[in-house]
Design a protein around this motif. Structure first.
Motif, PDB file in Angstrom:
ATOM      1  N   ASN A  38      42.453  30.489  -6.773  1.00  0.00           N
ATOM      2  CA  ASN A  38      42.124  31.090  -7.763  1.00  0.00           C
ATOM      3  C   ASN A  38      40.558  31.765  -7.574  1.00  0.00           C
ATOM      4  N   LYS A  39      40.057  31.350  -6.559  1.00  0.00           N
ATOM      5  CA  LYS A  39      38.609  31.847  -6.360  1.00  0.00           C
ATOM      6  C   LYS A  39      38.855  32.681  -4.964  1.00  0.00           C
ATOM      7  N   ASP A  40      37.820  33.524  -4.795  1.00  0.00           N
ATOM      8  CA  ASP A  40      37.950  34.340  -3.652  1.00  0.00           C
ATOM      9  C   ASP A  40      37.371  33.674  -2.349  1.00  0.00           C
ATOM     10  N   LEU A  41      37.290  34.013  -1.175  1.00  0.00           N
ATOM     11  CA  LEU A  41      36.833  33.248   0.170  1.00  0.00           C
ATOM     12  C   LEU A  41      35.360  33.066   0.071  1.00  0.00           C
ATOM     13  N   PHE A  42      34.626  33.879  -0.842  1.00  0.00           N
ATOM     14  CA  PHE A  42      33.247  33.623  -0.687  1.00  0.00           C
ATOM     15  C   PHE A  42      32.778  32.992  -1.815  1.00  0.00           C
ATOM     16  N   HIS A  43      33.549  32.270  -2.752  1.00  0.00           N
ATOM     17  CA  HIS A  43      33.270  31.423  -4.134  1.00  0.00           C
ATOM     18  C   HIS A  43      33.986  30.158  -4.042  1.00  0.00           C
ATOM     19  N   SER A  44      34.480  29.813  -3.076  1.00  0.00           N
ATOM     20  CA  SER A  44      35.229  28.386  -2.846  1.00  0.00           C
ATOM     21  C   SER A  44      34.028  27.411  -2.403  1.00  0.00           C
ATOM     22  N   GLU A  45      34.342  26.084  -2.825  1.00  0.00           N
ATOM     23  CA  GLU A  45      33.172  25.284  -2.663  1.00  0.00           C
ATOM     24  C   GLU A  45      33.035  24.951  -1.315  1.00  0.00           C
ATOM     25  N   TRP A  46      32.079  24.979  -0.626  1.00  0.00           N
ATOM     26  CA  TRP A  46      31.467  24.686   0.663  1.00  0.00           C
ATOM     27  C   TRP A  46      31.174  23.139   0.634  1.00  0.00           C
ATOM     28  N   ILE A  47      32.082  22.706   1.668  1.00  0.00           N
ATOM     29  CA  ILE A  47      31.941  21.093   2.074  1.00  0.00           C
ATOM     30  C   ILE A  47      31.414  20.828   3.549  1.00  0.00           C
ATOM     31  N   GLY A  48      31.010  21.897   4.171  1.00  0.00           N
ATOM     32  CA  GLY A  48      30.627  21.559   5.678  1.00  0.00           C
ATOM     33  C   GLY A  48      31.931  21.166   6.528  1.00  0.00           C
ATOM     34  N   LEU A  49      31.621  19.923   7.229  1.00  0.00           N
ATOM     35  CA  LEU A  49      32.533  19.479   8.156  1.00  0.00           C
ATOM     36  C   LEU A  49      33.643  18.453   7.704  1.00  0.00           C
TER      37      LEU A  49
END
Length: 321
Positions: free
Chosen positions: A63-74
């Protein structure tokens, strides 16, 4: 006359380069049109997909674009590396791909040498066609052919065993036999097509070398051992280096078509690609799959660089660069 500055020389050179490029494109426009589909394919499905590597470090949300999804690292990489099956499927992937590479190369080179030694042209063409034909068969069709051979109830192999008074074998539960079976099917299907590349390299060898060997009384085997194989070695090395880049990629189409969801055979046949596919089907998380795909690509790139460095140091003619 005013002296020409470095800036002027730079712009003149750049203009000549652009003019030369345009002239080249116009003069050979039909040749470039022929390669346009391949260029577009690589551009769209390779280079244009690079930004999506970010998914491997995100909890991707449709539902979000590539640059607004949650960043979770590794965290996505933990899905694979902390799995109890990680070591097993990694070793299976390496083992099967190494076997495919070694035996595929040996049989492809052997076929190329044999085809080159055949003097009867009609037999050579028929034999080449017969060896190349399996490459065009779908792995689905091959899996049904294998079932016709290995089936416990009506498989040909078990019927042959019964003729000798032996008990039928349930091949689809014999985990230790399947690496050899898969290697055999891979070689049968692809060695003929791969031999074409080596045969083309052999035909490019200077025939005066063979004529000189004939004058010296060399046998066919001596010419193969002293001329053909040494001059074919750079081609073998380069193709091996290229295949090493895919050594962490299992042949998903082959293994899933033949093995499917037969869990009994997973201990020796389950590879990273089939494992990720099953995980995606059960969990439906693209971020985990992207993380494993990035891991495979990174390791493959490192292996190519290391192998090329080793080759350049000990066999410079076979290095890629």
């Amino acid at each position: 006359m005013k002296a020409q500055t470095a800036s002027d020389r730079f712009y003149q050179t750049e203009w000549k380069t652009k003019k030369g490029l345009v002239h080249e494109l116009l003069r050979n426009r039909f040749s470039y049109l022929l390669i346009l589909p391949a260029v577009l394919y690589v551009a769209i499905f390779s280079y244009a997909t690079y930004p999506y590597l970010l998914i491997a470090f995100q909890r991707f949300n449709y539902n979000k674009d590539l640059f607004h999804s949650e960043w979770i690292g590794l965290q996505n990489f933990e899905f694979f590396f902390k799995s109890s099956d990680a070591l097993r499927i990694t070793l299976n992937t390496l083992q099967l791909n190494l076997l495919f590479l070694v035996f595929g190369t040996i049989f492809a080179v052997a076929l190329a040498v044999l085809f080159n030694e055949v003097r009867q042209r009609l037999f050579q063409k028929v034999a080449q066609t017969a060896m190349i034909f399996p490459n065009f068969l779908s792995w689905i069709i091959v899996s049904y052919m294998m079932y016709g051979l290995l089936s416990t109830d009506f498989g040909l192999i078990n019927k042959w065993l019964s003729w000798f008074g032996l008990e039928p074998v349930n091949w689809y539960t014999k985990t230790e036999a399947w690496p050899a079976i898969l290697v055999g099917m891979k070689v049968w299907k692809e060695a003929g097509m791969s031999s074409i590349i080596y045969l083309a390299a052999i035909t490019g060898i200077d025939h005066s070398l063979y004529e000189a060997a004939d004058i010296d009384g060399a046998s066919r085997w001596q010419k193969i051992r002293k001329i053909t194989l040494p001059l074919l070695a750079p081609t073998i090395a380069i193709l091996t280096l290229l295949n090493l880049g895919k050594i962490f990629y299992g042949d998903f189409g082959m293994i899933y078509a033949i093995i499917g969801d037969n869990g009994v055979l997973f201990p020796t046949t389950d590879v990273i690609d089939t494992y990720v596919f099953r995980a995606l089907r059960q969990i439906g998380d693209p971020s985990n799959a992207a993380a494993v795909g990035l891991f495979q690509s990174t390791v493959g790139l490192i292996l190519v660089f290391l192998s090329n460095w080793f080759t350049r140091r000990f066999f410079r003619e076979g290095a890629l660069y």
